[in-house]
Write a protein that holds these residues in place. Structure first.
Motif, short mmCIF file in Angstrom:
data_model
loop_
_atom_site.label_atom_id
_atom_site.label_comp_id
_atom_site.label_asym_id
_atom_site.label_seq_id
_atom_site.Cartn_x
_atom_site.Cartn_y
_atom_site.Cartn_z
N MET A 1 -0.31 -16.69 42.63
CA MET A 1 -1.09 -16.15 41.38
C MET A 1 -0.05 -15.45 40.65
SD MET A 1 -4.61 -15.85 42.56
CE MET A 1 -5.16 -14.30 41.74
N LEU A 2 -0.59 -15.23 39.30
CA LEU A 2 0.30 -14.67 38.30
C LEU A 2 0.33 -13.29 38.68
CD1 LEU A 2 -1.47 -16.17 35.06
CD2 LEU A 2 0.85 -16.69 36.01
N SER A 3 1.52 -12.61 38.06
CA SER A 3 1.93 -11.33 38.54
C SER A 3 0.87 -10.39 37.33
CB SER A 3 3.26 -11.13 37.77
OG SER A 3 3.26 -11.10 36.54
N ARG A 4 0.73 -9.17 37.78
CA ARG A 4 -0.44 -8.29 37.20
C ARG A 4 0.01 -8.49 35.71
NH1 ARG A 4 -2.08 -2.83 39.98
NH2 ARG A 4 -2.86 -4.54 41.42
N ASP A 5 1.03 -8.05 35.24
CA ASP A 5 1.36 -8.08 33.74
C ASP A 5 0.93 -9.57 32.97
OD1 ASP A 5 2.06 -5.17 34.21
OD2 ASP A 5 4.33 -5.71 34.37
N ILE A 6 1.50 -10.44 33.63
CA ILE A 6 1.31 -11.95 33.08
C ILE A 6 -0.26 -12.13 33.14
CG2 ILE A 6 1.62 -14.13 33.24
CD1 ILE A 6 4.28 -12.57 32.21
N GLU A 7 -0.82 -11.52 34.18
CA GLU A 7 -2.06 -11.83 34.08
C GLU A 7 -2.93 -11.15 33.06
OE1 GLU A 7 -5.56 -13.74 35.29
OE2 GLU A 7 -3.70 -13.92 36.52
N GLN A 8 -2.66 -9.95 32.80
CA GLN A 8 -3.38 -9.13 31.78
C GLN A 8 -2.83 -9.83 30.29
OE1 GLN A 8 -1.39 -5.47 32.22
NE2 GLN A 8 -3.20 -4.54 33.68
N ILE A 9 -1.91 -10.17 30.13
CA ILE A 9 -1.37 -10.83 28.76
C ILE A 9 -2.21 -12.26 28.91
CG2 ILE A 9 0.41 -12.06 27.75
CD1 ILE A 9 2.36 -10.07 28.83
N SER A 11 -5.22 -12.90 30.10
CA SER A 11 -6.49 -12.51 29.95
C SER A 11 -6.64 -12.05 28.67
CB SER A 11 -6.84 -11.44 30.84
OG SER A 11 -8.24 -11.08 30.64
N GLY A 12 -5.70 -11.29 27.84
CA GLY A 12 -5.80 -10.99 26.56
C GLY A 12 -5.71 -11.83 25.62
N ILE A 13 -4.71 -13.01 25.76
CA ILE A 13 -4.73 -14.33 24.91
C ILE A 13 -6.06 -15.17 25.02
CG2 ILE A 13 -3.51 -16.44 24.81
CD1 ILE A 13 -1.13 -15.28 25.86
N LEU A 19 -12.66 -14.78 20.98
CA LEU A 19 -12.87 -14.20 19.84
C LEU A 19 -12.82 -15.05 18.49
CD1 LEU A 19 -14.35 -11.55 18.50
CD2 LEU A 19 -11.92 -10.68 18.40
N ILE A 20 -11.76 -15.32 18.33
CA ILE A 20 -11.47 -16.35 17.05
C ILE A 20 -12.47 -17.26 17.11
CG2 ILE A 20 -9.94 -17.97 15.67
CD1 ILE A 20 -7.60 -16.15 17.12
N GLY A 55 -13.61 -9.38 31.39
CA GLY A 55 -12.19 -9.53 32.26
C GLY A 55 -11.22 -8.94 32.00
N PHE A 56 -10.69 -8.83 30.63
CA PHE A 56 -9.68 -8.07 29.89
C PHE A 56 -9.82 -6.91 30.21
CE2 PHE A 56 -7.70 -6.07 26.36
CZ PHE A 56 -6.49 -6.64 26.53
N VAL A 57 -11.12 -6.04 29.84
CA VAL A 57 -11.33 -4.86 30.25
C VAL A 57 -10.89 -4.36 31.75
CG1 VAL A 57 -12.87 -2.87 29.95
CG2 VAL A 57 -12.78 -4.45 28.14
N GLN A 58 -11.50 -5.07 32.39
CA GLN A 58 -11.46 -5.26 34.01
C GLN A 58 -9.72 -4.89 34.07
OE1 GLN A 58 -13.33 -5.83 37.27
NE2 GLN A 58 -14.59 -4.38 36.17
#
Length: 225
Positions: A1-9, A11-13, A19-20, A55-58
């Motif tokens: 699994m990805l690390s939590r920080d990388i997963e957040q990044i 998910s944000g991407i 959105l775009i 997912g990103f908000v979670q």
């Protein structure tokens, strides 16, 4: 699994990419006298954006994504239902008149839903939580419905589909989106631990989010050439 920080990044991407894609479709497709087909594809992107936003908000609130059925699941299901509805019916009847001559293409297109059904069966045998298994397996069934028509409309020769063959790039991107979703679901349920592998479905999904609406628009523009 990805690390939590990388997963957040990541998910944000994905959230930004979806959105775009959605905003692009709003600007280009949701205008008076624009075809309903275009608007349904825009709605599909909107559903996917809502799923990725959830997912990103979670991740930002609790640092992880719920491993069972959650609101975001409706976004994924809604996306593929809109894509299915856009291609089923009028558009499909313009490409396929039900003749025996096109039977081989109808049969070949069954490969797409067969792959997603197989993925659903595999998912149900993985060691993940039961709620997650059922959620991902259910998503795969809707992915298959959409992918059948995407593959069918992609492979039918131009002499049968005439001007609709200009949408082949769009159907290819739709299949890319389905592939990304399936790979992501399999990796979630198998709990893949190799971090680098997770970039594969995320890259596929981000590319599909960004390319879906433009590829459809370019295909439509070719009708007037």
């Amino acid at each position: 699994m990805l690390s939590r920080d990388i997963e957040q990044i990541c998910s944000g991407i994905l959230c930004v990419a979806s959105l775009i894609g959605f905003v692009y479709s709003l600007i280009r497709f949701f205008k008076p006298r624009k075809a309903l087909y275009l608007k349904m594809v825009g709605c599909a992107l909107g559903c996917m954006f809502l799923e990725r936003l959830y997912g990103f908000v979670q991740y930002m609130v609790i640092g992880d994504l719920t491993q069972t059925f959650q609101i975001g699941t409706f976004g994924t299901i809604g996306c593929y239902l809109f894509l299915f509805s856009a291609n089923y019916g009028t558009i499909d009847s313009l490409m396929d008149d039900g003749s025996a001559e096109l039977r081989k293409y109808r049969l070949a297109a069954l490969a797409a839903p067969l792959v997603t059904v197989a993925a659903a069966v595999v998912i149900l045998t993985t060691p993940s939580l039961p709620g997650r298994l059922i959620t991902c397996a259910t998503e795969e069934l809707f992915v298959g419905l959409s992918a059948y028509y995407s593959l069918k409309h992609l492979i039918i020769p131009r002499k049968y589909s005439d001007f609709l063959s200009a949408l082949r790039a769009f159907h290819a991107v739709s299949l890319l989106l389905a592939l990304g979703t399936t790979v992501e679901n399999l990796m979630w349920c198998y709990q893949v631990m190799t971090q680098a592998i997770w970039y594969i479905p995320y890259a596929i999904l981000a590319a599909a989010f960004l390319a879906l609406a433009p590829s459809l628009e370019r295909g439509i523009q070719k009708w007037n050439v």
